[in-house]
Design a protein around this motif. Structure first.
Motif, PDB file in Angstrom:
ATOM      1  N   ARG A  66       0.833  -1.198   0.000  1.00 33.86           N
ATOM      2  CA  ARG A  66       0.000   0.000   0.000  1.00 33.86           C
ATOM      3  C   ARG A  66       0.875   1.259   0.000  1.00 33.86           C
ATOM      4  NH1 ARG A  66      -3.836   2.294   4.894  1.00 33.86           N
ATOM      5  NH2 ARG A  66      -4.551   4.149   3.774  1.00 33.86           N
ATOM      6  N   ILE A  67       1.993   1.224   0.713  1.00 39.39           N
ATOM      7  CA  ILE A  67       2.880   2.388   0.759  1.00 39.39           C
ATOM      8  C   ILE A  67       3.440   2.688  -0.623  1.00 39.39           C
ATOM      9  CG2 ILE A  67       5.093   3.229   1.654  1.00 39.39           C
ATOM     10  CD1 ILE A  67       4.492   1.713   4.242  1.00 39.39           C
ATOM     11  N   VAL A  68       3.920   1.643  -1.315  1.00 39.34           N
ATOM     12  CA  VAL A  68       4.506   1.837  -2.646  1.00 39.34           C
ATOM     13  C   VAL A  68       3.449   2.322  -3.630  1.00 39.34           C
ATOM     14  CG1 VAL A  68       5.662   0.691  -4.565  1.00 39.34           C
ATOM     15  CG2 VAL A  68       6.315   0.145  -2.218  1.00 39.34           C
ATOM     16  N   LEU A  69       2.263   1.727  -3.590  1.00 37.51           N
ATOM     17  CA  LEU A  69       1.198   2.146  -4.503  1.00 37.51           C
ATOM     18  C   LEU A  69       0.753   3.578  -4.226  1.00 37.51           C
ATOM     19  CD1 LEU A  69      -0.992  -1.092  -4.616  1.00 37.51           C
ATOM     20  CD2 LEU A  69       0.485  -0.186  -6.424  1.00 37.51           C
ATOM     21  N   ALA A  70       0.745   3.973  -2.967  1.00 39.27           N
ATOM     22  CA  ALA A  70       0.382   5.348  -2.630  1.00 39.27           C
ATOM     23  C   ALA A  70       1.393   6.333  -3.190  1.00 39.27           C
ATOM     24  CB  ALA A  70       0.267   5.500  -1.111  1.00 39.27           C
ATOM     25  N   LEU A  79      -0.029  10.478  -1.265  1.00 46.37           N
ATOM     26  CA  LEU A  79       1.379  10.818  -1.073  1.00 46.37           C
ATOM     27  C   LEU A  79       1.650  11.306   0.345  1.00 46.37           C
ATOM     28  CD1 LEU A  79       2.445  12.644  -4.372  1.00 46.37           C
ATOM     29  CD2 LEU A  79       3.405  10.554  -3.443  1.00 46.37           C
ATOM     30  N   THR A  80       0.771  12.141   0.852  1.00 44.08           N
ATOM     31  CA  THR A  80       0.955  12.677   2.202  1.00 44.08           C
ATOM     32  C   THR A  80       0.960  11.563   3.231  1.00 44.08           C
ATOM     33  OG1 THR A  80      -0.151  14.724   1.552  1.00 44.08           O
ATOM     34  CG2 THR A  80       0.045  14.290   3.906  1.00 44.08           C
ATOM     35  N   TRP A  81       0.028  10.628   3.095  1.00 46.67           N
ATOM     36  CA  TRP A  81      -0.020   9.511   4.043  1.00 46.67           C
ATOM     37  C   TRP A  81       1.242   8.664   3.951  1.00 46.67           C
ATOM     38  CZ3 TRP A  81       0.072   4.255   2.916  1.00 46.67           C
ATOM     39  CH2 TRP A  81      -0.105   3.404   4.006  1.00 46.67           C
ATOM     40  N   ALA A  82       1.664   8.327   2.739  1.00 44.21           N
ATOM     41  CA  ALA A  82       2.824   7.455   2.569  1.00 44.21           C
ATOM     42  C   ALA A  82       4.106   8.119   3.066  1.00 44.21           C
ATOM     43  CB  ALA A  82       2.965   7.070   1.097  1.00 44.21           C
TER      44      ALA A  82
END
Length: 458
Positions: A66-70, A79-82
């Motif tokens: 999920r981090i990479v996809l974000a 982007l902000t969340w990741a």
């Protein structure tokens, strides 16, 4: 030339030098002093103000995709969340053994972070540094192309404000090229470079994302399990060196993160990677990479020239990098001698560390450094002051010993015989080193003054 594999103990038998520590923010880059930094470290964590954020140990493993996809989505909220998540995962408190941010455990993460920096680099240069004006060629025969607020612009008699990136031709020029007297109401929409450009707020947000991504990459470089992956990742090195190359116009924090990243990777970095068959994204050569570091070495910003000096000192001891650095050695040691004149202890430490490795592996540097104006005086001043770090003083004394070991330097160094003798009798920490220096200068058979002044070898 001495073997690089041997420990540089300077006569202290049985002692081994510790590996160079990882580099944090230099003392000179903040308003605090050495004393305040050391006192802050001594404060117990329970007495520090502010909340402490705890992250579950399996968080990164459960959310790596999920981090990479974000990051790859390009959406502001994702982007902000990741970026916030990775900042927390990569941040290391003192005595914290967190290893969730290992790049090997999250495939595609480093490339996704680099893409964010590349996206900012594509729009980073200000208008005056971009290419000159040109007429729009896409859709030149039609009044509108359907992008943005073109319809509103055509219905208005005022020109829309241009963004910070626009660089195009006016409507009058375009109408002149088309042999028509009809005037366009807005010049921005007929600028080919203006299509899809961000406004100033969007640029600022892109810049913040790039700085956050560079800070995460910097944090990764402090983790031993990430060193090899990053040092062998050509895209990562090209992006970092490009930021350093453009340090005059680039964001200062982005440049600082870049220089600190390569300082951490320097022991494993082989500059020949820029001519390897690995895929290249920015086309940086070995020479450009070294020139970028030399530009940082000449920078007036203390945090930058200190980091550049430390980086060059770590790079020169690699036999594979030495041929690529040798053409820049004359500029290098002259600038390092200039850094010795600064009152900042971290600048002196960086210069001494780099000179220590330079004189050990390069004979030409030993010959020229001994005859360089103020070089020996400033090295002696570091010892006499003394520098607060004993290892820096030891390396300064070893530099002079390396210079004295070359017969061509003895005549110039004999002018400092009284200063060497003073340190010999007054400073017990360096007495052995300066005894060997005086013996080299005055008691060798090939020295013309040996008969009259050869008393130190008795």
């Amino acid at each position: 030339m001495q073997k690089r594999e041997q420990g540089k103990s300077g006569g202290a038998a049985g002692t081994t030098a510790a590996p160079p520590p990882k580099r944090g923010r230099p003392f000179g880059s903040t308003a605090g002093s050495v004393a305040s930094a050391s006192s802050a470290d001594s404060v117990a964590p329970s007495t520090l103000l502010g909340p402490s954020l705890q992250i579950h140990t399996s968080f990164a493993e459960q959310n790596n995709k999920r981090i990479v996809l974000a990051l790859q989505s390009g959406l502001k909220s994702e982007l902000t969340w990741a970026l916030n998540t990775l900042t927390l995962l990569s941040f290391k408190e003192k005595d914290d053994m967190r290893k969730d941010a290992c790049l090997a455990k999250i495939p595609g993460l480093l490339d996704a972070l680099l893409q964010i920096i590349d996206d900012w680099r594509d729009i980073a240069l200000p208008k005056e540094l971009r290419k000159g004006k040109r007429a729009r060629t896409l859709g030149a025969s039609s009044g509108v192309t359907g992008f943005g607020h073109e319809y509103e612009a055509l219905g208005s008699n005022t020109l829309l404000p241009q963004s910070g990136l626009g660089s195009g031709s006016s409507a009058v020029e375009i109408s002149g090229q088309k042999n028509t007297s009809k005037l366009r109401p807005s010049q921005w929409w007929f600028d080919e470079d203006g299509l899809f450009n961000l406004d100033d707020e969007g640029r600022a947000e892109k810049q913040q994302c790039a700085v956050a991504a560079s800070n995460i990459i910097r944090n990764f470089s402090f983790m031993p399990e990430n060193e090899i992956i990053m040092a062998q990742h050509r895209h990562c090195l090209e992006a970092v060196f490009q930021c350093i190359e453009d340090h005059i116009v680039e964001d200062e924090e982005l440049v600082t993160n870049a220089i600190e990243t390569i300082v951490n990777l320097a022991p494993l970095l082989d500059l020949r990677i820029f001519s390897s068959p690995k895929p290249s994204y920015i086309k940086i050569s070995e020479k450009r990479a070294v020139q970028a570091i030399m530009g940082m070495l000449g920078s007036p910003v203390k945090a930058w020239h200190c980091a550049a000096g430390e980086f060059l000192g770590r790079m020169i001891i690699n036999p594979d990098n030495e041929p690529l650095l040798l053409p820049f050695v004359p500029q290098m040691y002259k600038r390092l001698v200039d850094l010795l004149s600064l009152q900042a202890f971290d600048a002196q430490a960086a210069a001494i560390g780099a000179l220590y490795n330079l004189v050990d592996v390069n004979m030409d540097c030993r010959l020229k450094l001994a005859s360089e104006r103020w070089a020996v005086d400033r090295i002696l001043k570091v010892i006499k002051t003394p520098h607060p770090v004993p290892e820096v003083c030891r390396k300064a004394a070893m530099i002079i010993e390396h210079l004295a070991s070359d017969p061509q330097n003895r005549t110039s160094l004999l002018a400092y015989e009284n200063a060497f003798a003073e340190i010999l009798f007054s400073d017990g920490r360096h007495s052995d080193t300066f005894a060997r220096i005086l013996f080299e200068l005055t008691s060798k058979p090939n020295n013309k003054m040996a008969a009259a002044r050869g008393i130190w070898g008795m």
